[in-house]
Design a protein around this motif. Structure first.
Motif, PDB file in Angstrom:
ATOM      1  N   CYS A   1       0.850  -1.198   0.000  1.00  0.00           N
ATOM      2  CA  CYS A   1       0.000   0.000   0.000  1.00  0.00           C
ATOM      3  C   CYS A   1       0.883   1.244   0.000  1.00  0.00           C
TER       4      CYS A   1
ATOM      5  N   CYS B   1       0.221   3.067   3.711  1.00  0.00           N
ATOM      6  CA  CYS B   1       0.582   2.476   5.014  1.00  0.00           C
ATOM      7  C   CYS B   1       1.570   1.312   4.879  1.00  0.00           C
TER       8      CYS B   1
ATOM      9  N   CYS C   1      -6.291  -1.600   0.042  1.00  0.00           N
ATOM     10  CA  CYS C   1      -5.586  -2.018   1.248  1.00  0.00           C
ATOM     11  C   CYS C   1      -6.604  -2.418   2.317  1.00  0.00           C
TER      12      CYS C   1
ATOM     13  N   CYS D   1      -5.850   0.112   5.626  1.00  0.00           N
ATOM     14  CA  CYS D   1      -6.195   1.547   5.692  1.00  0.00           C
ATOM     15  C   CYS D   1      -7.247   1.963   4.659  1.00  0.00           C
TER      16      CYS D   1
HETATM   17 ZN   LIG Z   1      -2.838   0.845   3.559  1.00  0.00          ZN
END
Ligand SMILES: [Zn+2]
Length: 317
Positions: free
Chosen positions: A5, A8, A31, A34
């Motif tokens: 991602c 994050c 993701c 997040c």
């Molecule tokens: Zn993420």
């Protein structure tokens, strides 16, 4: 294993699509940690893609043909810059200097003429840079923000309109924008909203096939844009904005296809264009659709489903 991602760095993701506009095969990932949505292998679309003609030969405001010349892009978008100027009316001052990064053919900086003291553009497309240098009255830099030395800075406002979704590393990009800002300067961003009503409320297949595209590496929501700005060290207000009209959405709903060009989708809707009815009847019918359009746009924005997200804020202290 999935591409991590962008926001994050988690590799816990799911595939939400495997096809982009023009039937290009590439996975769109979300993701699971997040909720950020991003293209697999974002590095595959690098800055050479924009410097060369590739981007402009493939994407443009006129959907009846592939690609557009800079003059056509400028002439299409310039008349619609007023809504952006209006959104910034509380902060624009005559003594301001502004840097617009990814300034395209300079339509936004042109619209700022007479409203601010200094205007500087930055753009990777060689054709757009040549157009600005030939036709417009402000300076434009052609190198990426990461490499640029800009003696005219630091700036009172740095803007990036429909740009953040194109860059491989949005956190680093926004931090670089911040380096050109005065400590109290404003950052203004506009980018597509993944909670666009056309996706979330109407689920129009044709729109989904049109929406996800090779140059858009990231697909932000209010939440993930907030995450990005927090990581990059900014605080401010995120809003969703709807500019495409009620009749544009009706067109999509009834036909499953876009209108032929940007102007049709953005100009104030009109029902009666001929003079076969009396002027008062014509006016009443056209006032009706304008009223409906305004009410519709208010509703879409109220529910966070506008097609764009905007951010206006400052560096966190
Ligand atoms: Zn993420």
């Amino acid at each position: 294993m999935f591409t991590p991602c962008t926001l994050c760095h988690s590799t816990n993701a799911e595939i939400i699509r495997d096809t982009l506009r023009y039937d290009i095969k590439r996975k769109v990932l979300r993701c699971n940690d997040c909720t950020f949505v991003y293209l697999e292998t974002p590095d595959a679309t690098n800055q050479d893609y924009y410097t060369s003609k590739t981007y402009r030969e493939t994407y443009g405001p006129n959907l009846k043909k592939k690609g557009s010349e800079p003059k056509e892009i400028y002439d299409t978008y310039f008349p619609f810059q007023g809504v952006i100027i209006d959104a910034l009316k509380d902060i624009l001052r005559p003594d301001m200097n502004v840097l617009d990064v990814g300034c395209s053919t300079g339509q936004f900086l042109s619209a700022l003429k007479g409203k601010v003291a200094g205007r500087i553009g930055m753009e990777l497309s060689e054709a757009d840079v040549a157009f600005i240098r030939e036709n417009l009255d402000f300076k434009v830099y052609s190198e990426p923000i990461e490499d640029a030395v800009i003696p005219e800075g630091p700036f009172d406002m740095v803007s990036a309109l429909q740009v953040v979704e194109h860059v491989p590393d949005p956190v680093s990009f926004v931090q670089h924008l911040g380096k050109h800002l005065k400590p109290d300067g404003y950052l203004y961003l506009e980018l597509p909203n993944i909670h666009d009503s056309m996706l979330d409320a109407y689920h129009i297949k044709g729109y989904e096939n049109f929406y996800y595209r090779e140059p858009h590496l990231s697909y932000f929501s209010e939440k993930t844009l907030g995450d990005l700005l927090a990581k990059a060290g900014f605080v401010g207000k995120i809003k969703t904005v709807q500019r495409y009209t009620f009749t544009n959405h009706l067109h999509w709903l009834l036909t499953g296809n876009p209108q032929d060009n940007f102007t049709l989708g953005n100009q104030e809707p009109i029902l009666v264009t001929t003079d076969t009815v009396s002027p008062p009847v014509k006016q009443e019918l056209n006032d009706f659709i304008r009223r409906v359009n305004r009410e519709y746009i208010d509703l879409i924005e109220k529910h966070g489903m506008g097609e764009s997200l905007t951010f206006l804020g400052k560096k966190a202290v």
